[in-house]
Design a protein around this motif. Sequence first.
Motif, PDB file in Angstrom:
ATOM      1  N   PHE A   1      23.911  82.923  75.741  1.00  0.00           N
ATOM      2  CA  PHE A   1      25.205  82.964  76.429  1.00  0.00           C
ATOM      3  C   PHE A   1      26.212  83.914  75.794  1.00  0.00           C
ATOM      4  O   PHE A   1      27.264  84.171  76.377  1.00  0.00           O
ATOM      5  CB  PHE A   1      25.818  81.561  76.477  1.00  0.00           C
ATOM      6  N   GLY A   2      25.906  84.411  74.578  1.00  0.00           N
ATOM      7  CA  GLY A   2      26.843  85.287  73.899  1.00  0.00           C
ATOM      8  C   GLY A   2      27.974  84.508  73.242  1.00  0.00           C
ATOM      9  O   GLY A   2      28.051  83.274  73.319  1.00  0.00           O
ATOM     10  N   ILE A   3      28.854  85.254  72.595  1.00  0.00           N
ATOM     11  CA  ILE A   3      29.994  84.628  71.927  1.00  0.00           C
ATOM     12  C   ILE A   3      31.037  84.241  72.966  1.00  0.00           C
ATOM     13  O   ILE A   3      31.530  85.088  73.704  1.00  0.00           O
ATOM     14  CB  ILE A   3      30.606  85.588  70.889  1.00  0.00           C
ATOM     15  N   GLY A   4      31.358  82.967  73.010  1.00  0.00           N
ATOM     16  CA  GLY A   4      32.339  82.490  73.982  1.00  0.00           C
ATOM     17  C   GLY A   4      32.201  81.010  74.236  1.00  0.00           C
ATOM     18  O   GLY A   4      31.403  80.314  73.599  1.00  0.00           O
ATOM     19  N   GLY A   5      32.942  80.541  75.218  1.00  0.00           N
ATOM     20  CA  GLY A   5      32.982  79.124  75.500  1.00  0.00           C
ATOM     21  C   GLY A   5      31.667  78.560  76.012  1.00  0.00           C
ATOM     22  O   GLY A   5      31.373  77.387  75.790  1.00  0.00           O
ATOM     23  N   SER A   6      30.853  79.377  76.693  1.00  0.00           N
ATOM     24  CA  SER A   6      29.589  78.882  77.252  1.00  0.00           C
ATOM     25  C   SER A   6      28.654  78.377  76.151  1.00  0.00           C
ATOM     26  O   SER A   6      27.959  77.366  76.329  1.00  0.00           O
ATOM     27  CB  SER A   6      28.907  79.980  78.067  1.00  0.00           C
ATOM     28  N   SER A   7      28.608  79.083  75.035  1.00  0.00           N
ATOM     29  CA  SER A   7      27.764  78.642  73.925  1.00  0.00           C
ATOM     30  C   SER A   7      28.247  77.313  73.365  1.00  0.00           C
ATOM     31  O   SER A   7      27.439  76.432  73.037  1.00  0.00           O
ATOM     32  CB  SER A   7      27.757  79.704  72.816  1.00  0.00           C
ATOM     33  N   LEU A   8      29.553  77.156  73.254  1.00  0.00           N
ATOM     34  CA  LEU A   8      30.107  75.895  72.755  1.00  0.00           C
ATOM     35  C   LEU A   8      29.841  74.748  73.728  1.00  0.00           C
ATOM     36  O   LEU A   8      29.535  73.630  73.316  1.00  0.00           O
ATOM     37  CB  LEU A   8      31.609  76.045  72.518  1.00  0.00           C
ATOM     38  N   ILE A   9      29.936  75.022  75.016  1.00  0.00           N
ATOM     39  CA  ILE A   9      29.646  73.995  76.013  1.00  0.00           C
ATOM     40  C   ILE A   9      28.180  73.582  75.925  1.00  0.00           C
ATOM     41  O   ILE A   9      27.842  72.397  76.030  1.00  0.00           O
ATOM     42  CB  ILE A   9      29.992  74.508  77.426  1.00  0.00           C
ATOM     43  N   PHE A  10      27.286  74.540  75.712  1.00  0.00           N
ATOM     44  CA  PHE A  10      25.863  74.242  75.616  1.00  0.00           C
ATOM     45  C   PHE A  10      25.571  73.257  74.492  1.00  0.00           C
ATOM     46  O   PHE A  10      24.872  72.254  74.688  1.00  0.00           O
ATOM     47  CB  PHE A  10      25.081  75.540  75.412  1.00  0.00           C
ATOM     48  N   VAL A  11      26.086  73.530  73.300  1.00  0.00           N
ATOM     49  CA  VAL A  11      25.800  72.627  72.178  1.00  0.00           C
ATOM     50  C   VAL A  11      26.519  71.282  72.355  1.00  0.00           C
ATOM     51  O   VAL A  11      26.033  70.248  71.899  1.00  0.00           O
ATOM     52  CB  VAL A  11      26.177  73.276  70.828  1.00  0.00           C
ATOM     53  N   THR A  12      27.661  71.294  73.038  1.00  0.00           N
ATOM     54  CA  THR A  12      28.363  70.040  73.311  1.00  0.00           C
ATOM     55  C   THR A  12      27.567  69.167  74.272  1.00  0.00           C
ATOM     56  O   THR A  12      27.451  67.946  74.075  1.00  0.00           O
ATOM     57  CB  THR A  12      29.757  70.322  73.885  1.00  0.00           C
ATOM     58  N   VAL A  13      26.994  69.781  75.308  1.00  0.00           N
ATOM     59  CA  VAL A  13      26.160  69.032  76.253  1.00  0.00           C
ATOM     60  C   VAL A  13      24.977  68.401  75.525  1.00  0.00           C
ATOM     61  O   VAL A  13      24.635  67.240  75.752  1.00  0.00           O
ATOM     62  CB  VAL A  13      25.677  69.961  77.387  1.00  0.00           C
ATOM     63  N   HIS A  14      24.362  69.165  74.645  1.00  0.00           N
ATOM     64  CA  HIS A  14      23.217  68.640  73.886  1.00  0.00           C
ATOM     65  C   HIS A  14      23.625  67.425  73.052  1.00  0.00           C
ATOM     66  O   HIS A  14      22.876  66.445  72.974  1.00  0.00           O
ATOM     67  CB  HIS A  14      22.650  69.729  72.976  1.00  0.00           C
ATOM     68  N   SER A  15      24.777  67.464  72.458  1.00  0.00           N
ATOM     69  CA  SER A  15      25.210  66.353  71.592  1.00  0.00           C
ATOM     70  C   SER A  15      25.558  65.107  72.397  1.00  0.00           C
ATOM     71  O   SER A  15      25.488  63.991  71.874  1.00  0.00           O
ATOM     72  CB  SER A  15      26.415  66.787  70.745  1.00  0.00           C
ATOM     73  N   VAL A  16      25.945  65.262  73.668  1.00  0.00           N
ATOM     74  CA  VAL A  16      26.305  64.125  74.513  1.00  0.00           C
ATOM     75  C   VAL A  16      25.083  63.528  75.208  1.00  0.00           C
ATOM     76  O   VAL A  16      24.929  62.302  75.293  1.00  0.00           O
ATOM     77  CB  VAL A  16      27.338  64.552  75.581  1.00  0.00           C
ATOM     78  N   LEU A  17      24.218  64.383  75.697  1.00  0.00           N
ATOM     79  CA  LEU A  17      23.173  63.993  76.638  1.00  0.00           C
ATOM     80  C   LEU A  17      22.238  62.915  76.104  1.00  0.00           C
ATOM     81  O   LEU A  17      22.036  61.874  76.745  1.00  0.00           O
ATOM     82  CB  LEU A  17      22.382  65.242  77.042  1.00  0.00           C
ATOM     83  N   TRP A  18      21.665  63.135  74.941  1.00  0.00           N
ATOM     84  CA  TRP A  18      20.579  62.262  74.486  1.00  0.00           C
ATOM     85  C   TRP A  18      21.053  60.886  74.028  1.00  0.00           C
ATOM     86  O   TRP A  18      20.454  59.878  74.434  1.00  0.00           O
ATOM     87  CB  TRP A  18      19.770  62.981  73.407  1.00  0.00           C
ATOM     88  N   PRO A  19      22.111  60.762  73.222  1.00  0.00           N
ATOM     89  CA  PRO A  19      22.549  59.405  72.876  1.00  0.00           C
ATOM     90  C   PRO A  19      23.042  58.616  74.076  1.00  0.00           C
ATOM     91  O   PRO A  19      22.821  57.401  74.154  1.00  0.00           O
ATOM     92  CB  PRO A  19      23.674  59.640  71.851  1.00  0.00           C
TER      93      PRO A  19
END
Length: 270
Positions: free
Chosen positions: A128-146
């Motif tokens: 996604f490059g440097i920007g908000g999309s990359s941060l959203i991606f890792v945030t989704v990962h941290s929310v999804l599984w638990p």
Amino acid sequence: MSDSALAPTARHVLPTLGPGARRLVLLVALALGWELYARWLGNSLLLPTFLETLAALWENLRNGELPERVRASLAILLSGYAIGIVLAALLTALAVLNRWGESLLGLLTAMFNPLPAIALLPVALLWFGIGGSSLIFVTVHSVLWPLALACHAGFRAVPATLRMAGRNIGLTGPAYIVHLLIPAALPSILSGLRLGWAFAWRTLIAAEMVFGASASEGGLGWFIFTNRSQLETANVFAGLLTVILIGLAVETFVFATLNRFTVQRWGQEA
């Protein structure tokens, strides 16, 4: 002297306070301990006092720096949190309705739940490059599984008699999930939402400290990182205090309210 004779005295010595009052007393005690220890240490570069931190917090609020950083972080956090909730709901619904879906959810959570979200940041930067999309991606990962694990565990804990009652009145498919499983599993779902929020918040701050998109677009993590680089320790602690205060506010005004108007009102909590 008997324990029954001592009980009234103990009750008079320790006044009965509500949960909010007890929390306030504990917060004041922690702040006082911070202030006293920092004054005893006598090194503001290592640990500013609580009053110095409050002064730095007020200054950064007054000049608009901190509100802008908070806005940037919360915009990304809420986006990732919402996407994570939707994906967790879809995966959990699939697991409830189909054995293949249940196996898929078990396999995916076993693979990805132990994987730290921050470890995916290099991959996110490539995709996604440097920007908000990359941060959203890792945030989704941290929310999804638990959240998916908590929801699925709550659904599995619904008594068999309640499930049969729902089937007998004709609940099937999505209606079975919405009208029976979700209300019955609500305590577990709320616990998952709390966990997801906490994981997402700390993951986002950590990711922003690795990169904050840019100096003009970074959030609270970037604010903490840049002030640490400039040895502005009071500003660093002001940023950390802001992270804590936002967490307390969300827990007090969002999750506690949801719990009070659902789980407690419906008698699902002692």
